[in-house]
Design an enzyme around this catalytic site. Structure first.
Site, PDB file in Angstrom:
ATOM      1  N   ASP A  19       0.870  -1.166   0.000  1.00  0.00           N
ATOM      2  CA  ASP A  19       0.000   0.000   0.000  1.00  0.00           C
ATOM      3  C   ASP A  19       0.916   1.227   0.000  1.00  0.00           C
ATOM      4  O   ASP A  19       2.109   1.129   0.302  1.00  0.00           O
ATOM      5  CB  ASP A  19      -0.888  -0.034   1.244  1.00  0.00           C
ATOM      6  CG  ASP A  19      -1.684   1.233   1.437  1.00  0.00           C
ATOM      7  OD1 ASP A  19      -2.414   1.610   0.514  1.00  0.00           O
ATOM      8  OD2 ASP A  19      -1.546   1.849   2.513  1.00  0.00           O
ATOM      9  N   ASP A  21      -0.165   5.187   0.923  1.00  0.00           N
ATOM     10  CA  ASP A  21      -0.418   6.166   1.985  1.00  0.00           C
ATOM     11  C   ASP A  21      -0.472   5.487   3.345  1.00  0.00           C
ATOM     12  O   ASP A  21      -1.271   4.583   3.557  1.00  0.00           O
ATOM     13  CB  ASP A  21      -1.729   6.902   1.716  1.00  0.00           C
ATOM     14  CG  ASP A  21      -1.651   7.762   0.467  1.00  0.00           C
ATOM     15  OD1 ASP A  21      -0.908   8.747   0.482  1.00  0.00           O
ATOM     16  OD2 ASP A  21      -2.332   7.431  -0.519  1.00  0.00           O
ATOM     17  N   THR A 112      -2.333   0.872  -4.475  1.00  0.00           N
ATOM     18  CA  THR A 112      -2.877   2.005  -3.735  1.00  0.00           C
ATOM     19  C   THR A 112      -4.293   2.351  -4.165  1.00  0.00           C
ATOM     20  O   THR A 112      -4.685   2.120  -5.317  1.00  0.00           O
ATOM     21  CB  THR A 112      -1.968   3.243  -3.911  1.00  0.00           C
ATOM     22  OG1 THR A 112      -2.557   4.371  -3.248  1.00  0.00           O
ATOM     23  CG2 THR A 112      -1.766   3.590  -5.387  1.00  0.00           C
ATOM     24  N   ASP A 169      -1.435  -0.549   6.225  1.00  0.00           N
ATOM     25  CA  ASP A 169      -1.591   0.181   7.472  1.00  0.00           C
ATOM     26  C   ASP A 169      -3.041   0.386   7.858  1.00  0.00           C
ATOM     27  O   ASP A 169      -3.345   0.595   9.027  1.00  0.00           O
ATOM     28  CB  ASP A 169      -0.903   1.544   7.385  1.00  0.00           C
ATOM     29  CG  ASP A 169      -1.740   2.555   6.623  1.00  0.00           C
ATOM     30  OD1 ASP A 169      -2.125   3.574   7.217  1.00  0.00           O
ATOM     31  OD2 ASP A 169      -2.026   2.322   5.434  1.00  0.00           O
TER      32      ASP A 169
END
Length: 226
Positions: A19, A21, A112, A169
């Protein structure tokens, strides 16, 4: 090292799927500035709304609000344009630059929820070199937590998803990695509060390094403190 962490560190992988961000770079402040302004324009509770935006495509965030008379596609384009303009404070997660540089170029991809133009802009701002394979918002019909993005990332690398390690995250991204059938490692550097997860975690990429063997397998190793 906990039992769940040792499973990730002991296993060979053929590819890593990241990922962006919150996982490779921290763009929280910039994203929240743009989305807070959008929420205020539409009369939303800004504080409550901002907790829902991370890890999700802009179009999905806007559609979820079900605002009457709103052209979601046009609004998503406007948000993306504002985010491309505002990269103040976008920084790489500690250790991410060196960690990515240590990986063979054909063994990793970025997956993403950001549109491609925004992903490239943020990676450049953070000093990260984009990989050859990037899966962005435009590449899938359904965003995270749908697993399609991670499945596509593995496919474009030519690696079975079961031989990939997903770095994430956000809860929606973690669920996407799980649903795809990959192992998941959670990066907690951008989290303001401790995250409860059944997956192994790292606070930064300074804590790990990669060994690549003659067969091309990647093994994640804990780094020895200096």
């Amino acid at each position: 090292m906990s039992v769940k962490e040792s499973a990730v560190f002991d296993r060979p992988y053929r590819a890593f799927l990241f990922d962006m961000d919150g996982t490779l770079l921290n763009s929280i402040a910039a994203a929240e500035r743009v989305w807070a302004a959008w929420a205020r324009r539409h009369g939303l509770d800004v504080e409550a709304f901002l907790g829902t935006i991370h890890g999700v495509r802009a179009i999905d965030t806007i559609n979820r609000q079900a605002l009457p008379g709103v052209d979601a596609q046009a609004e998503a384009r406007g948000v993306t344009e504002a985010e491309i303009e505002d990269v103040e404070g976008v920084l790489a997660i500690p250790g991410a630059v060196a960690f990515l540089q240590s990986l063979p170029a054909h063994c990793w991809a970025v997956v993403t929820s950001a549109p491609k133009a925004l992903a490239l802009r943020r990676m450049h701002a953070a000093g990260l070199v984009p990989p050859a394979v990037m899966i962005t918002a435009e590449d899938v019909d359904s965003g995270k937590p749908d697993p399609a993005c991670y499945l596509l990332g593995a496919q474009r690398l030519g690696v079975p998803i079961g031989e990939c390690l997903v770095f994430e995250d956000a809860p929606v991204g973690i669920r996407a990695g799980e649903a795809a059938g990959a192992d998941v490692l959670v990066v907690t550097s951008a989290h303001g509060e401790p995250m409860v997860t059944d997956h192994p975690t790292i606070a930064s990429y300074d804590r790990v390094h990669v060994q690549c063997d003659a067969a091309g397998s990647l093994r994640l190793r804990p780094s020895t403190p200096a």
